[in-house]
Design a protein around this motif. Structure first.
Motif, PDB file in Angstrom:
ATOM      1  N   UNK A  95       0.823  -1.204   0.000  1.00 19.95           N
ATOM      2  CA  UNK A  95       0.000   0.000   0.000  1.00 19.95           C
ATOM      3  C   UNK A  95       0.858   1.255   0.000  1.00 19.95           C
ATOM      4  N   UNK A  96       1.975   1.217   0.744  1.00 22.81           N
ATOM      5  CA  UNK A  96       2.875   2.371   0.802  1.00 22.81           C
ATOM      6  C   UNK A  96       3.443   2.691  -0.573  1.00 22.81           C
ATOM      7  N   UNK A  97       3.833   1.678  -1.312  1.00 21.53           N
ATOM      8  CA  UNK A  97       4.374   1.912  -2.657  1.00 21.53           C
ATOM      9  C   UNK A  97       3.301   2.471  -3.589  1.00 21.53           C
ATOM     10  N   UNK A  98       2.094   1.933  -3.495  1.00 31.63           N
ATOM     11  CA  UNK A  98       1.023   2.420  -4.360  1.00 31.63           C
ATOM     12  C   UNK A  98       0.692   3.876  -4.042  1.00 31.63           C
ATOM     13  N   UNK A  99       0.584   4.189  -2.776  1.00 30.54           N
ATOM     14  CA  UNK A  99       0.244   5.546  -2.366  1.00 30.54           C
ATOM     15  C   UNK A  99       1.329   6.542  -2.766  1.00 30.54           C
ATOM     16  N   UNK A 100       2.592   6.182  -2.504  1.00 31.08           N
ATOM     17  CA  UNK A 100       3.696   7.083  -2.825  1.00 31.08           C
ATOM     18  C   UNK A 100       3.829   7.292  -4.326  1.00 31.08           C
ATOM     19  N   UNK A 101       3.637   6.223  -5.101  1.00 39.42           N
ATOM     20  CA  UNK A 101       3.727   6.335  -6.557  1.00 39.42           C
ATOM     21  C   UNK A 101       2.668   7.293  -7.091  1.00 39.42           C
ATOM     22  N   UNK A 102       1.459   7.188  -6.561  1.00 38.90           N
ATOM     23  CA  UNK A 102       0.373   8.044  -7.015  1.00 38.90           C
ATOM     24  C   UNK A 102       0.573   9.497  -6.590  1.00 38.90           C
ATOM     25  N   UNK A 103       0.987   9.700  -5.363  1.00 36.37           N
ATOM     26  CA  UNK A 103       1.116  11.064  -4.832  1.00 36.37           C
ATOM     27  C   UNK A 103       2.223  11.842  -5.520  1.00 36.37           C
ATOM     28  N   UNK A 104       3.330  11.181  -5.837  1.00 34.19           N
ATOM     29  CA  UNK A 104       4.482  11.897  -6.386  1.00 34.19           C
ATOM     30  C   UNK A 104       4.773  11.574  -7.847  1.00 34.19           C
ATOM     31  N   UNK A 105       3.847  10.889  -8.513  1.00 34.94           N
ATOM     32  CA  UNK A 105       3.969  10.631  -9.948  1.00 34.94           C
ATOM     33  C   UNK A 105       5.286   9.948 -10.301  1.00 34.94           C
ATOM     34  N   UNK A 106       5.612   8.921  -9.515  1.00 34.10           N
ATOM     35  CA  UNK A 106       6.778   8.088  -9.774  1.00 34.10           C
ATOM     36  C   UNK A 106       6.275   6.673 -10.050  1.00 34.10           C
ATOM     37  N   UNK A 107       6.642   6.059 -11.168  1.00 31.96           N
ATOM     38  CA  UNK A 107       6.160   4.703 -11.442  1.00 31.96           C
ATOM     39  C   UNK A 107       6.456   3.751 -10.296  1.00 31.96           C
ATOM     40  N   UNK A 108       5.465   2.949  -9.962  1.00 25.44           N
ATOM     41  CA  UNK A 108       5.621   2.012  -8.854  1.00 25.44           C
ATOM     42  C   UNK A 108       6.796   1.071  -9.101  1.00 25.44           C
ATOM     43  N   UNK A 109       6.993   0.659 -10.354  1.00 19.62           N
ATOM     44  CA  UNK A 109       8.094  -0.246 -10.673  1.00 19.62           C
ATOM     45  C   UNK A 109       9.451   0.393 -10.356  1.00 19.62           C
ATOM     46  N   UNK A 110       9.554   1.705 -10.560  1.00 15.38           N
ATOM     47  CA  UNK A 110      10.802   2.403 -10.242  1.00 15.38           C
ATOM     48  C   UNK A 110      11.027   2.414  -8.734  1.00 15.38           C
ATOM     49  N   UNK A 111       9.976   2.752  -7.985  1.00 17.15           N
ATOM     50  CA  UNK A 111      10.093   2.782  -6.530  1.00 17.15           C
ATOM     51  C   UNK A 111      10.474   1.417  -5.968  1.00 17.15           C
ATOM     52  N   UNK A 112       9.769   0.386  -6.396  1.00 14.60           N
ATOM     53  CA  UNK A 112      10.048  -0.965  -5.894  1.00 14.60           C
ATOM     54  C   UNK A 112      11.433  -1.412  -6.348  1.00 14.60           C
ATOM     55  N   UNK A 113      11.806  -1.108  -7.590  1.00 10.30           N
ATOM     56  CA  UNK A 113      13.113  -1.493  -8.100  1.00 10.30           C
ATOM     57  C   UNK A 113      14.246  -0.886  -7.299  1.00 10.30           C
ATOM     58  N   UNK A 114      14.122   0.401  -6.982  1.00 11.05           N
ATOM     59  CA  UNK A 114      15.146   1.066  -6.170  1.00 11.05           C
ATOM     60  C   UNK A 114      15.201   0.444  -4.778  1.00 11.05           C
ATOM     61  N   UNK A 115      14.035   0.247  -4.164  1.00 13.01           N
ATOM     62  CA  UNK A 115      13.993  -0.319  -2.824  1.00 13.01           C
ATOM     63  C   UNK A 115      14.580  -1.714  -2.756  1.00 13.01           C
ATOM     64  N   UNK A 116      14.247  -2.550  -3.749  1.00 16.98           N
ATOM     65  CA  UNK A 116      14.755  -3.918  -3.727  1.00 16.98           C
ATOM     66  C   UNK A 116      16.259  -3.933  -3.949  1.00 16.98           C
ATOM     67  N   UNK A 117      16.750  -3.119  -4.875  1.00 21.31           N
ATOM     68  CA  UNK A 117      18.190  -3.072  -5.125  1.00 21.31           C
ATOM     69  C   UNK A 117      18.951  -2.593  -3.896  1.00 21.31           C
ATOM     70  N   UNK A 118      18.332  -1.710  -3.130  1.00 21.90           N
ATOM     71  CA  UNK A 118      18.989  -1.158  -1.944  1.00 21.90           C
ATOM     72  C   UNK A 118      18.930  -2.105  -0.746  1.00 21.90           C
ATOM     73  N   UNK A 119      17.758  -2.684  -0.463  1.00 23.84           N
ATOM     74  CA  UNK A 119      17.567  -3.379   0.820  1.00 23.84           C
ATOM     75  C   UNK A 119      16.800  -4.690   0.739  1.00 23.84           C
ATOM     76  N   UNK A 120      16.397  -5.135  -0.475  1.00 23.47           N
ATOM     77  CA  UNK A 120      15.465  -6.260  -0.594  1.00 23.47           C
ATOM     78  C   UNK A 120      14.163  -5.966   0.162  1.00 23.47           C
ATOM     79  N   UNK A 121      13.804  -4.694   0.250  1.00 28.24           N
ATOM     80  CA  UNK A 121      12.563  -4.210   0.878  1.00 28.24           C
ATOM     81  C   UNK A 121      12.493  -4.542   2.368  1.00 28.24           C
ATOM     82  N   UNK A 122      13.621  -4.447   3.029  1.00 31.97           N
ATOM     83  CA  UNK A 122      13.690  -4.681   4.467  1.00 31.97           C
ATOM     84  C   UNK A 122      14.242  -3.423   5.128  1.00 31.97           C
ATOM     85  N   UNK A 123      13.492  -2.850   6.066  1.00 32.97           N
ATOM     86  CA  UNK A 123      13.919  -1.639   6.749  1.00 32.97           C
ATOM     87  C   UNK A 123      14.913  -1.864   7.859  1.00 32.97           C
TER      88      UNK A 123
END
Length: 444
Positions: free
Chosen positions: A37-65
């Motif tokens: 939900x966080x990725x969907x909301x952020x992508x919509x609010x800031x006009x960044x493709x969800x695939x870009x957001x998830x791709x950056x996050x996975x490359x950085x941390x495997x989506x683990x905070x």
């Protein structure tokens, strides 16, 4: 005749529909995870493709905070918002969103929102108008990395596009594989690190030579080399390389190894003293492994095999016994506060590999067409034949290690095209059609 295709970033443009930045935030679909939900909301609010957001996050941390704990470069959260002298994405995110740093650090939803705001800001600065074209985001993603130089930025950004190409399914977040042609822009003139074959590593054949800042290690040695130290980067491969090139880091390691395929970068010559274990630097060689100590998904078989081959090579050259008294984890060294490589590192398996054993040999699959297809050690037909593959009609070969789910040649299966020769080095072999090249091993 059909040629073999290696698994690379697929080409082709794909348009996605993005909501304008002022659109109302959609409610999370029923059953969707908080992070999805966080990725969907952020992508919509800031006009960044969800695939870009998830791709950056996975490359950085495997989506683990990682429970808000910092990376080696002082980066936080799923999206690795950073606060250091070169990368200030954390403070930028706070300014753009109005969210406090403490919240951006600890809360996944806020962290994703902050990263989307930063990426949106960079896209505005770049004049990016066609936000739905994933390929157009290349230079924006490269800027988000705040890499030390162009080749390292390409290393980082190419990995994000590989994630986009193969899709993600982890931590309740999923994206479908996307065929994308990255628009390299100014980076088209920058050679990727792996392509710099003319720059030979100082000590280990096949490694990429990419030196650390001279202010992050000391030239020469005061003691004989007797110990190899295993580290985990607490960050990404490209991020670690960039950090060791940053004058503010005051740390370095001789080698860094990539998780996905075992690529090796050498950053400090073995004759010099890298700063990786404090008081014990003088007699040690340090090997960093991409990933985080609390997340075993980074410790791939490709990484274990590549690292073991490197460690074995170092030990042979320096006369170091291949045992646990001389090959140690960072945590096992005197006067240390670090815990790497941590409980998820498989020491038994690793040491078996270092000593030439293979407790879990890879499985190979052949899909062949053609009668008596010869596999050669070089493209020339005069090169030695290392094996012959049976088959009925066409010259088409896939020789792949079983592993992650991949899509290639129109098929989706669990065979991964990254293999090694009998010495443990990444290599290529060739079939009789000189235009058909495939990864492989002579004895597969």
């Amino acid at each position: 005749m059909r040629n073999t295709a290696t698994i690379l970033l697929a080409v082709g443009a794909l348009a996605l529909t993005a909501l304008p930045s002022n659109a109302a935030e959609p409610p999370p679909p029923t059953g969707q995870s908080n992070l999805a939900s966080a990725f969907q909301t952020a992508a919509a609010k800031y006009d960044v493709p969800r695939e870009v957001l998830v791709g950056v996050g996975f490359a950085e941390t495997h989506l683990d905070g990682h429970n808000g704990e910092p990376s080696q470069a002082n980066g936080y959260g799923v999206m690795h918002l950073v606060s250091n002298n070169v990368n200030k994405t954390m403070s930028e995110a706070s300014k753009l969103t109005g969210l406090p740093v403490a919240e951006l650090t600890k809360d996944d939803t806020s962290n994703v929102l902050g990263a989307a705001a930063v990426l949106n800001s960079y896209a505005d600065q770049a004049g990016l108008t066609n936000r739905s074209d994933l390929g157009k985001w290349y230079s924006v993603i490269a800027k988000y990395s705040h890499s030390a130089d162009g080749p390292t930025a390409r290393l980082y950004t190419d990995e994000v596009y590989r994630v986009i190409a193969r899709g993600v399914s982890t931590a309740g977040v999923s994206t479908e594989p996307k065929k994308v042609t990255p628009d390299l822009g100014a980076y088209a003139k920058v050679s990727p690190l792996g392509a710099q074959k003319s720059v030979q590593a100082a000590d280990y054949p096949g490694a990429i030579w990419n030196p650390a800042c001279t202010c992050n290690y000391r030239a020469g040695r005061t003691q004989a080399i007797t110990t190899i130290v295993i580290h985990v980067t607490q960050g990404s491969y490209a991020g670690t390389i960039s950090w060791f090139k940053d004058p503010a880091a005051q740390v370095s390691s001789h080698y860094v190894i990539r998780s996905s395929d075992g690529q090796v970068t050498q950053m400090v010559a073995e004759k010099d003293t890298a700063w990786h274990v404090g008081t014990e630097n003088g007699y040690t060689i340090g090997i960093e492994h991409e990933g985080y100590v609390d997340q075993p998904s980074w410790f791939t078989d490709a990484m274990y095999r590549s690292s073991a081959a490197l460690t074995s090579n170092i030990a042979d050259r320096h006369g170091i016994p291949k045992d646990r008294a001389h090959i140690k984890g960072h945590v096992e060294m005197p006067n240390q506060t670090h815990t790497d490589p941590g409980p998820n590192w498989n020491w038994d398996y690793y040491m078996q590999l270092v000593n030439g054993g293979d407790p879990n040999p890879p499985t190979y699959n052949f899909t062949t067409w053609g009668n008596g297809v010869n596999v050669r050690s070089a493209p020339q037909l005069s090169a030695s034949v290392v094996t012959t593959l049976p088959g009925p009609t066409q010259v088409f070969v896939e020789c792949q290690v079983q592993g992650d789910l991949v899509t290639a040649n129109g098929y989706t299966n669990d065979w991964w095209a990254k293999l090694r020769d009998q010495n443990g080095y990444m290599t290529n072999i060739y079939i009789d059609d000189p235009n058909a090249k495939l990864p492989g091993v002579p004895d597969c």
